[in-house]
Design a protein around this motif. Structure first.
Motif, PDB file in Angstrom:
ATOM      1  N   ASP A 178      -3.795  -1.903   4.216  1.00  0.00           N
ATOM      2  CA  ASP A 178      -4.949  -1.000   4.105  1.00  0.00           C
ATOM      3  C   ASP A 178      -5.347  -0.440   5.469  1.00  0.00           C
ATOM      4  OD1 ASP A 178      -5.207  -1.142   1.391  1.00  0.00           O
ATOM      5  OD2 ASP A 178      -6.658  -2.776   1.401  1.00  0.00           O
ATOM      6  N   ILE A 179      -5.332  -1.288   6.488  1.00  0.00           N
ATOM      7  CA  ILE A 179      -5.675  -0.836   7.837  1.00  0.00           C
ATOM      8  C   ILE A 179      -4.726   0.265   8.290  1.00  0.00           C
ATOM      9  CG2 ILE A 179      -5.665  -1.513  10.283  1.00  0.00           C
ATOM     10  CD1 ILE A 179      -6.679  -4.285   9.347  1.00  0.00           C
ATOM     11  N   LEU A 180      -3.429   0.029   8.124  1.00  0.00           N
ATOM     12  CA  LEU A 180      -2.439   0.999   8.590  1.00  0.00           C
ATOM     13  C   LEU A 180      -2.451   2.272   7.748  1.00  0.00           C
ATOM     14  CD1 LEU A 180       0.521  -1.390   9.486  1.00  0.00           C
ATOM     15  CD2 LEU A 180      -1.252  -0.450  10.970  1.00  0.00           C
ATOM     16  N   ASN A 181      -2.668   2.120   6.446  1.00  0.00           N
ATOM     17  CA  ASN A 181      -2.775   3.305   5.587  1.00  0.00           C
ATOM     18  C   ASN A 181      -3.913   4.208   6.042  1.00  0.00           C
ATOM     19  OD1 ASN A 181      -0.716   3.287   3.614  1.00  0.00           O
ATOM     20  ND2 ASN A 181      -1.730   1.611   2.528  1.00  0.00           N
ATOM     21  N   ASN A 182      -5.047   3.594   6.350  1.00  0.00           N
ATOM     22  CA  ASN A 182      -6.224   4.367   6.736  1.00  0.00           C
ATOM     23  C   ASN A 182      -6.201   4.808   8.186  1.00  0.00           C
ATOM     24  OD1 ASN A 182      -8.368   4.446   4.410  1.00  0.00           O
ATOM     25  ND2 ASN A 182      -7.381   2.456   4.281  1.00  0.00           N
ATOM     26  N   CYS A 183      -5.196   4.377   8.918  1.00  0.00           N
ATOM     27  CA  CYS A 183      -4.990   4.873  10.286  1.00  0.00           C
ATOM     28  C   CYS A 183      -3.815   5.852  10.314  1.00  0.00           C
ATOM     29  CB  CYS A 183      -4.736   3.709  11.234  1.00  0.00           C
ATOM     30  SG  CYS A 183      -6.210   2.734  11.569  1.00  0.00           S
ATOM     31  N   SER A 184      -3.453   6.353   9.139  1.00  0.00           N
ATOM     32  CA  SER A 184      -2.454   7.417   8.979  1.00  0.00           C
ATOM     33  C   SER A 184      -1.034   7.012   9.359  1.00  0.00           C
ATOM     34  CB  SER A 184      -2.870   8.657   9.789  1.00  0.00           C
ATOM     35  OG  SER A 184      -4.117   9.137   9.357  1.00  0.00           O
ATOM     36  N   TYR A 185      -0.695   5.738   9.186  1.00  0.00           N
ATOM     37  CA  TYR A 185       0.695   5.326   9.363  1.00  0.00           C
ATOM     38  C   TYR A 185       1.436   5.525   8.046  1.00  0.00           C
ATOM     39  CZ  TYR A 185      -0.244   3.331  13.951  1.00  0.00           C
ATOM     40  OH  TYR A 185      -0.572   3.169  15.273  1.00  0.00           O
ATOM     41  N   SER A 186       2.697   5.928   8.137  1.00  0.00           N
ATOM     42  CA  SER A 186       3.470   6.237   6.932  1.00  0.00           C
ATOM     43  C   SER A 186       3.854   4.972   6.185  1.00  0.00           C
ATOM     44  CB  SER A 186       4.735   7.011   7.309  1.00  0.00           C
ATOM     45  OG  SER A 186       5.627   6.181   8.030  1.00  0.00           O
ATOM     46  N   LYS A 187       4.122   5.140   4.893  1.00  0.00           N
ATOM     47  CA  LYS A 187       4.562   4.018   4.064  1.00  0.00           C
ATOM     48  C   LYS A 187       5.900   3.476   4.581  1.00  0.00           C
ATOM     49  CE  LYS A 187       3.763   4.052  -0.296  1.00  0.00           C
ATOM     50  NZ  LYS A 187       3.775   4.353  -1.757  1.00  0.00           N
ATOM     51  N   SER A 188       6.751   4.382   5.075  1.00  0.00           N
ATOM     52  CA  SER A 188       8.045   3.964   5.614  1.00  0.00           C
ATOM     53  C   SER A 188       7.859   3.031   6.811  1.00  0.00           C
ATOM     54  CB  SER A 188       8.857   5.193   6.043  1.00  0.00           C
ATOM     55  OG  SER A 188      10.052   4.797   6.687  1.00  0.00           O
ATOM     56  N   PHE A 189       6.928   3.368   7.713  1.00  0.00           N
ATOM     57  CA  PHE A 189       6.669   2.522   8.877  1.00  0.00           C
ATOM     58  C   PHE A 189       6.114   1.169   8.438  1.00  0.00           C
ATOM     59  CE2 PHE A 189       3.557   0.827  11.884  1.00  0.00           C
ATOM     60  CZ  PHE A 189       4.345   0.671  13.020  1.00  0.00           C
ATOM     61  N   ILE A 190       5.175   1.181   7.511  1.00  0.00           N
ATOM     62  CA  ILE A 190       4.515  -0.050   7.073  1.00  0.00           C
ATOM     63  C   ILE A 190       5.508  -1.020   6.455  1.00  0.00           C
ATOM     64  CG2 ILE A 190       2.788  -0.987   5.471  1.00  0.00           C
ATOM     65  CD1 ILE A 190       1.205   1.604   5.843  1.00  0.00           C
ATOM     66  N   THR A 191       6.507  -0.503   5.750  1.00  0.00           N
ATOM     67  CA  THR A 191       7.449  -1.374   5.045  1.00  0.00           C
ATOM     68  C   THR A 191       8.661  -1.775   5.892  1.00  0.00           C
ATOM     69  OG1 THR A 191       8.529   0.590   4.095  1.00  0.00           O
ATOM     70  CG2 THR A 191       6.818  -0.504   2.774  1.00  0.00           C
ATOM     71  N   THR A 192       9.000  -0.997   6.947  1.00  0.00           N
ATOM     72  CA  THR A 192      10.232  -1.269   7.693  1.00  0.00           C
ATOM     73  C   THR A 192       9.998  -1.787   9.117  1.00  0.00           C
ATOM     74  OG1 THR A 192      10.397   1.030   8.485  1.00  0.00           O
ATOM     75  CG2 THR A 192      11.477   0.498   6.388  1.00  0.00           C
ATOM     76  N   ALA A 193       8.810  -1.612   9.666  1.00  0.00           N
ATOM     77  CA  ALA A 193       8.548  -2.027  11.047  1.00  0.00           C
ATOM     78  C   ALA A 193       8.562  -3.548  11.170  1.00  0.00           C
ATOM     79  CB  ALA A 193       7.206  -1.479  11.513  1.00  0.00           C
ATOM     80  N   ASN A 194       8.939  -4.043  12.356  1.00  0.00           N
ATOM     81  CA  ASN A 194       8.866  -5.488  12.571  1.00  0.00           C
ATOM     82  C   ASN A 194       7.419  -5.889  12.851  1.00  0.00           C
ATOM     83  OD1 ASN A 194       8.289  -5.291  15.435  1.00  0.00           O
ATOM     84  ND2 ASN A 194      10.473  -4.966  15.802  1.00  0.00           N
ATOM     85  N   ASP A 195       7.165  -7.174  12.899  1.00  0.00           N
ATOM     86  CA  ASP A 195       5.783  -7.645  13.017  1.00  0.00           C
ATOM     87  C   ASP A 195       5.145  -7.275  14.355  1.00  0.00           C
ATOM     88  OD1 ASP A 195       6.115  -8.673  10.538  1.00  0.00           O
ATOM     89  OD2 ASP A 195       5.705 -10.754  11.043  1.00  0.00           O
TER      90      ASP A 195
END
Length: 256
Positions: free
Chosen positions: A218-235
């Motif tokens: 939710d934090i990343l979604n509302n900070c305009s990060y893409s779904k691709s980044f949220i699912t593939t980025a490392n921790d």
């Protein structure tokens, strides 16, 4: 009067010495494979309270700053992650062995039960599993929004995400200020950064920041990060993104 003053200073010095000793105390222990008893090298160990990390050496041993009641988090690829609370015994007796279980042994037995359909509608409907996720529809919007279990916070979360993303961020960050302050500490520890760079499951982040995986998304979604980044980025990339988002939130919040 002189004796009392002398005793007072002795007491103060004793307290100060004990505090310094406690702060500088290091816990030493060994990590072993629960099935074979063999020592485990390169296991990541994180003190969640002090935000300090280390790894085990070739003999499975490690040393880390800790005090009683701190929580240590152990992580190793192919093994079930584990949390251990530090006790007095670990300091007094030493040579504590921490056992990690391979995932192949840790997985619980799963029984697959196919739906037994009888052909009678009334009976078959009763045998179908119930979906506990609830959807909320809002007038003017063409789709419904799923919010998990039916509770007030679920409804609030959905409404906040749709109607006012800034309020959602304020709720997420504002309710967990202590956890968010850990962001800077985590970024300053090289061992923890190395661990996060090799992880993609958000498990360590959840333990460090004490927030849910859905809150991270939710934090990343509302900070305009893409779904691709949220699912593939490392921790580690996720941590840096949350940190950046948090700093922007603090600036905006300060201006209000």
């Amino acid at each position: 009067m002189g004796k009392r003053l002398f005793l007072f200073f002795v007491l103060i010095n004793t307290i100060g010495f004990s505090q310094d000793t406690e702060e500088s105390e290091r816990l030493e222990a060994i990590v072993v494979n629960a099935q074979t008893g063999a020592t485990m090298e390169s296991v990541h160990v994180v003190n969640l309270n002090q935000v300090k990390g280390t790894i085990t050496n070739k003999d499975g041993a490690f040393s880390i700053p800790a005090v009683v009641n701190d929580t240590l988090y152990f992580s190793f690829l192919g093994f079930k992650s584990q949390k251990i609370r530090v006790t007095n015994d670990m300091f007094k007796f030493g040579q504590t062995k921490i056992s990690l279980t391979e995932l192949a042994y840790a997985l619980e037995e799963v029984i697959v039960r196919p739906y037994q359909l009888t052909g009678y509608l009334e009976i078959d409907v009763k045998n179908l599993p119930i979906n506990n996720a609830y959807q909320y529809s809002i007038s003017g919007l063409s789709v419904g929004y799923e919010a998990g279990k039916k509770n007030p916070s679920a409804v609030t979360k959905v409404l906040g995400a749709i109607l006012n993303p800034a309020d959602l961020l304020r709720n997420l960050f504002g309710k967990k200020p202590n956890q968010m302050r850990k962001l800077r500490q985590v970024k300053e520890d090289d061992q923890i950064r190395d661990l996060l760079a090799s992880k993609f499951d958000r498990e360590t982040l959840i333990e460090l920041l004490q927030i849910e995986k859905v809150d991270i998304e939710d934090i990343l979604n509302n900070c305009s990060y893409s779904k691709s980044f949220i699912t593939t980025a490392n921790d580690l990339q996720i941590l840096d993104a949350i940190s950046s988002c948090y700093e922007e939130f603090k600036v905006l919040n300060r201006e209000k």
